[in-house]
Design a protein around this motif. Structure first.
Motif, PDB file in Angstrom:
ATOM      1  N   VAL A  12      -0.369   2.238   8.816  1.00 55.38           N
ATOM      2  CA  VAL A  12      -0.525   3.011   7.813  1.00 55.38           C
ATOM      3  C   VAL A  12      -1.610   2.159   6.877  1.00 55.38           C
ATOM      4  N   VAL A  27       0.684   4.129  -2.874  1.00 58.90           N
ATOM      5  CA  VAL A  27       0.314   5.454  -2.663  1.00 58.90           C
ATOM      6  C   VAL A  27       1.487   6.309  -3.337  1.00 58.90           C
ATOM      7  N   GLU A  42      -4.936   3.319   7.495  1.00 58.18           N
ATOM      8  CA  GLU A  42      -5.277   4.722   7.171  1.00 58.18           C
ATOM      9  C   GLU A  42      -5.716   4.818   5.748  1.00 58.18           C
ATOM     10  N   PHE A  43      -5.140   4.178   5.000  1.00 56.10           N
ATOM     11  CA  PHE A  43      -5.332   4.501   3.582  1.00 56.10           C
ATOM     12  C   PHE A  43      -6.680   4.248   2.804  1.00 56.10           C
ATOM     13  N   LEU A  73      -7.607   6.123  -0.886  1.00 62.44           N
ATOM     14  CA  LEU A  73      -6.400   5.958  -1.405  1.00 62.44           C
ATOM     15  C   LEU A  73      -6.321   4.585  -2.061  1.00 62.44           C
ATOM     16  N   SER A  95       0.769  -1.253   0.162  1.00 59.16           N
ATOM     17  CA  SER A  95      -0.113   0.048   0.044  1.00 59.16           C
ATOM     18  C   SER A  95       0.661   1.199   0.048  1.00 59.16           C
ATOM     19  N   LYS A  96       1.937   1.406   0.658  1.00 62.78           N
ATOM     20  CA  LYS A  96       2.930   2.225   0.766  1.00 62.78           C
ATOM     21  C   LYS A  96       3.488   2.605  -0.632  1.00 62.78           C
TER      22      LYS A  96
END
Length: 135
Positions: free
Chosen positions: A81, A33, A84-85, A90, A29-30
């Motif tokens: 995180v 993004v 949160e996405f 996102l 996911s990082k």
């Protein structure tokens, strides 16, 4: 549509399959993004959230509804995180059953019929009619 590939050891020790999938989903996911932001900076903003395909139901539940499990407490800060996405629109998490996981033919012993199904999909580009990834 963007594509990114990366191979590395997980930076955190995982003591269960769910924890390993949770760590991998957070790292993915990082990366997603970061790519979204890069494409936006280049003038190609994404239309909607990036879809993250996941086949581990326990991992999906941890992402969507974390409730402080003892087995993943040590993962909290580094990988939180991922929770949160989706709230920020996102990424979205989409369940993909194991029968539709192409990587399984490289990582598991499969019945001949399932192996042939995935092989035809990967090599010949024949998306099976019963595949959940249609549409």
């Amino acid at each position: 549509m963007g594509f990114s590939w990366r191979s590395s050891k997980q930076p955190i020790l995982a003591d269960s399959t769910s924890a390993a999938e949770f760590i991998a989903a957070a790292e993915t996911s990082k990366q997603a993004v970061w790519l979204r932001r890069l494409f936006s900076d280049l003038g190609y903003p994404p239309d909607g959230p990036t879809t993250l395909h996941e086949d581990n139901e326990a991992c999906e539940k941890l992402i969507k509804n974390y409730c402080g499990h003892d087995r993943i407490k040590h993962l909290d800060i580094r990988v939180s995180v991922i929770r949160e996405f989706p709230k920020l629109n996102l990424i979205t998490i989409r369940h993909v059953p194991s029968r539709d996981q192409l990587a399984d033919m490289f990582t598991k012993v499969l019945p001949a019929v399932q192996h042939a199904r995935l092989r035809d999909w990967a090599v010949l580009g024949r998306l099976p009619p019963d595949c959940t990834l249609h549409g």
